[in-house]
Scaffold this motif. Structure first.
Motif, PDB file in Angstrom:
ATOM      1  N   PRO A 142       0.806  -1.237   0.000  1.00 54.24           N
ATOM      2  CA  PRO A 142       0.000   0.000   0.000  1.00 54.24           C
ATOM      3  C   PRO A 142       0.832   1.277   0.000  1.00 54.24           C
ATOM      4  N   THR A 143       1.937   1.310   0.742  1.00 50.80           N
ATOM      5  CA  THR A 143       2.744   2.529   0.818  1.00 50.80           C
ATOM      6  C   THR A 143       3.370   2.865  -0.520  1.00 50.80           C
ATOM      7  N   MET A 144       3.941   1.881  -1.173  1.00 53.54           N
ATOM      8  CA  MET A 144       4.554   2.105  -2.481  1.00 53.54           C
ATOM      9  C   MET A 144       3.512   2.505  -3.517  1.00 53.54           C
ATOM     10  N   ALA A 145       2.355   1.852  -3.487  1.00 55.70           N
ATOM     11  CA  ALA A 145       1.313   2.159  -4.460  1.00 55.70           C
ATOM     12  C   ALA A 145       0.804   3.589  -4.277  1.00 55.70           C
ATOM     13  N   ARG A 146       0.616   4.010  -3.026  1.00 52.51           N
ATOM     14  CA  ARG A 146       0.093   5.357  -2.774  1.00 52.51           C
ATOM     15  C   ARG A 146       1.038   6.455  -3.243  1.00 52.51           C
ATOM     16  N   ARG A 147       2.318   6.152  -3.299  1.00 54.01           N
ATOM     17  CA  ARG A 147       3.275   7.163  -3.768  1.00 54.01           C
ATOM     18  C   ARG A 147       3.068   7.492  -5.242  1.00 54.01           C
ATOM     19  N   LEU A 148       2.404   6.596  -5.963  1.00 51.87           N
ATOM     20  CA  LEU A 148       2.193   6.792  -7.396  1.00 51.87           C
ATOM     21  C   LEU A 148       0.877   7.481  -7.719  1.00 51.87           C
ATOM     22  N   LEU A 149       0.075   7.791  -6.708  1.00 50.75           N
ATOM     23  CA  LEU A 149      -1.225   8.388  -7.014  1.00 50.75           C
ATOM     24  C   LEU A 149      -1.425   9.711  -6.287  1.00 50.75           C
ATOM     25  N   GLY A 150      -2.254  10.540  -6.907  1.00 45.68           N
ATOM     26  CA  GLY A 150      -2.711  11.783  -6.305  1.00 45.68           C
ATOM     27  C   GLY A 150      -4.220  11.766  -6.254  1.00 45.68           C
ATOM     28  N   TRP A 151      -4.779  12.109  -5.094  1.00 41.45           N
ATOM     29  CA  TRP A 151      -6.224  11.986  -4.890  1.00 41.45           C
ATOM     30  C   TRP A 151      -6.783  13.292  -4.366  1.00 41.45           C
ATOM     31  N   LEU A 152      -7.798  13.807  -5.047  1.00 34.51           N
ATOM     32  CA  LEU A 152      -8.563  14.943  -4.552  1.00 34.51           C
ATOM     33  C   LEU A 152      -9.976  14.461  -4.264  1.00 34.51           C
TER      34      LEU A 152
ATOM     35  N   LEU B 173      -1.418  16.925  -6.899  1.00 34.90           N
ATOM     36  CA  LEU B 173      -0.540  16.894  -8.064  1.00 34.90           C
ATOM     37  C   LEU B 173       0.919  17.192  -7.747  1.00 34.90           C
ATOM     38  N   VAL B 174       1.213  17.636  -6.526  1.00 30.23           N
ATOM     39  CA  VAL B 174       2.541  18.183  -6.226  1.00 30.23           C
ATOM     40  C   VAL B 174       3.667  17.181  -6.464  1.00 30.23           C
ATOM     41  N   HIS B 175       3.411  15.902  -6.283  1.00 31.88           N
ATOM     42  CA  HIS B 175       4.467  14.891  -6.429  1.00 31.88           C
ATOM     43  C   HIS B 175       4.472  14.248  -7.818  1.00 31.88           C
ATOM     44  N   ASP B 176       3.749  14.868  -8.768  1.00 31.27           N
ATOM     45  CA  ASP B 176       3.717  14.394 -10.157  1.00 31.27           C
ATOM     46  C   ASP B 176       3.305  12.931 -10.245  1.00 31.27           C
ATOM     47  N   PRO B 177       2.093  12.595  -9.763  1.00 28.85           N
ATOM     48  CA  PRO B 177       1.685  11.186  -9.686  1.00 28.85           C
ATOM     49  C   PRO B 177       1.401  10.564 -11.049  1.00 28.85           C
ATOM     50  N   ALA B 178       1.539   9.247 -11.098  1.00 28.57           N
ATOM     51  CA  ALA B 178       1.233   8.517 -12.331  1.00 28.57           C
ATOM     52  C   ALA B 178      -0.268   8.351 -12.520  1.00 28.57           C
ATOM     53  N   LEU B 179      -1.015   8.243 -11.407  1.00 34.73           N
ATOM     54  CA  LEU B 179      -2.477   8.117 -11.443  1.00 34.73           C
ATOM     55  C   LEU B 179      -3.073   9.269 -10.648  1.00 34.73           C
ATOM     56  N   ILE B 180      -3.987   9.999 -11.267  1.00 31.88           N
ATOM     57  CA  ILE B 180      -4.642  11.150 -10.640  1.00 31.88           C
ATOM     58  C   ILE B 180      -6.126  10.848 -10.518  1.00 31.88           C
ATOM     59  N   ILE B 181      -6.660  10.914  -9.305  1.00 25.52           N
ATOM     60  CA  ILE B 181      -8.072  10.635  -9.046  1.00 25.52           C
ATOM     61  C   ILE B 181      -8.725  11.918  -8.551  1.00 25.52           C
ATOM     62  N   LEU B 182      -9.700  12.407  -9.294  1.00 27.78           N
ATOM     63  CA  LEU B 182     -10.338  13.688  -8.994  1.00 27.78           C
ATOM     64  C   LEU B 182     -11.838  13.488  -8.810  1.00 27.78           C
ATOM     65  N   ASP B 183     -12.341  13.839  -7.628  1.00 28.22           N
ATOM     66  CA  ASP B 183     -13.759  13.693  -7.316  1.00 28.22           C
ATOM     67  C   ASP B 183     -14.393  15.081  -7.281  1.00 28.22           C
ATOM     68  N   GLU B 184     -15.193  15.396  -8.286  1.00 29.22           N
ATOM     69  CA  GLU B 184     -15.841  16.706  -8.413  1.00 29.22           C
ATOM     70  C   GLU B 184     -14.819  17.842  -8.274  1.00 29.22           C
ATOM     71  N   PRO B 185     -13.757  17.841  -9.076  1.00 29.50           N
ATOM     72  CA  PRO B 185     -12.690  18.831  -8.895  1.00 29.50           C
ATOM     73  C   PRO B 185     -13.100  20.262  -9.249  1.00 29.50           C
TER      74      PRO B 185
ATOM     75  N   GLY C 229       1.736  11.532 -19.782  1.00 30.49           N
ATOM     76  CA  GLY C 229       1.762  10.110 -19.465  1.00 30.49           C
ATOM     77  C   GLY C 229       1.017   9.687 -18.217  1.00 30.49           C
ATOM     78  N   ALA C 230       0.407  10.641 -17.509  1.00 35.04           N
ATOM     79  CA  ALA C 230      -0.381  10.269 -16.332  1.00 35.04           C
ATOM     80  C   ALA C 230      -1.749   9.740 -16.770  1.00 35.04           C
ATOM     81  N   ALA C 231      -2.322   8.862 -15.958  1.00 37.27           N
ATOM     82  CA  ALA C 231      -3.709   8.429 -16.144  1.00 37.27           C
ATOM     83  C   ALA C 231      -4.577   9.225 -15.177  1.00 37.27           C
ATOM     84  N   VAL C 232      -5.772   9.593 -15.621  1.00 34.80           N
ATOM     85  CA  VAL C 232      -6.659  10.437 -14.813  1.00 34.80           C
ATOM     86  C   VAL C 232      -8.037   9.797 -14.727  1.00 34.80           C
ATOM     87  N   ILE C 233      -8.586   9.765 -13.511  1.00 30.60           N
ATOM     88  CA  ILE C 233      -9.980   9.375 -13.310  1.00 30.60           C
ATOM     89  C   ILE C 233     -10.723  10.600 -12.816  1.00 30.60           C
TER      90      ILE C 233
END
Length: 242
Positions: A74-84, A152-164, A187-191
């Motif tokens: 979980p720790t390694m995976a979370r480093r690759l994502l940004g969540w709002l 977005l500050v850490h330039d994540p590979a996966l970006i998850i945005l809920d009603e941004p 190259g990032a993926a966005v949800i």
């Protein structure tokens, strides 16, 4: 599940308050792809996003990010994502700068790298005048922009945005759309989860529709077929297309 995809979601199920909130959801997401997630209130969007962000564990099924299983790494995976989330998780007593550095450090960055990352995202989101201001005194729109910057500050590979786009003015919504396209082009993926169909049509490559906890639709989205997506969504939401 194939590691060729950045995100792999396989048969994910989660109960909440004794009922099935999400049932058997499966999909994949590639680098550079923008997925719009639609659904009426209670469809299971927030639960799904929380599982994708690692905040909730599935009762069954698997989620992998860049080949890493959230349950085992979980720790390694979370480093690759940004969540709002829909409500940005901010500390009222911290300044804008302190938030950005803290979020970057939580993802494993050194203090020097975190400071440079904060400078970059402040310039990109035009937060320079707010850097020393405490989050507790920001307006709702300013808080939303800070929450986006933290995601977005850490330039994540996966970006998850809920009603941004909540509380953003029309100019800021346009800037948000450009930012999503830029990150995808890099190259990032966005949800993107939203109630606004126009937002999905404006920036997404695919659309997924959740209804009563199940994935009812997952297909490419083309600008010239926006009205078709509207018909599909309302058909599913009203039961005509379920």
């Amino acid at each position: 599940m194939s590691a060729a995809h950045l995100l792999n979601v396989a048969d994910v199920t989660r109960r909440r308050a004794g009922r099935l909130a999400v049932e058997g959801v499966s999909f994949c997401l590639n680098r550079g792809e923008v997925l719009g997630l639609l659904g009426v209130n209670g469809a299971g969007k927030s639960t799904t996003l929380s599982m994708l962000a690692g905040a909730l564990r599935p009762d069954s099924g698997h989620i992998e990010l860049d080949g890493m299983d959230f349950a085992r790494q979980p720790t390694m995976a979370r480093r690759l994502l940004g969540w709002l989330p829909e409500s940005a998780p901010l500390w009222p007593e911290l300044s804008v700068d302190e938030h950005l550095i803290a979020f970057s450090r939580l993802r494993g960055a050194s203090r020097a790298v975190a400071k440079r990352a904060a400078d970059t995202i402040v310039a990109r989101l035009q937060l320079g005048d707010l850097r020393r201001r405490l989050a507790g005194v920001l307006s709702q729109g300013q808080r939303q922009r800070l929450g986006l910057a933290c995601a977005l500050v850490h330039d994540p590979a996966l970006i998850i945005l809920d009603e941004p786009a909540n509380a953003l003015d029309p100019v800021q919504v346009g800037e948000l759309r450009r930012l999503i396209r830029e990150r995808a082009a890099a190259g990032a993926a966005v949800i993107l989860s939203t109630h606004v169909l126009g937002e999905v049509v404006a920036v997404c490559d695919r659309v997924a529709i959740l209804h009563e906890g199940r994935l009812r639709h997952d297909a490419p989205l083309h600008d010239d077929h926006g009205s078709d997506i509207e018909s599909v969504f309302f058909g599913i939401a009203t039961g005509a297309g379920a």
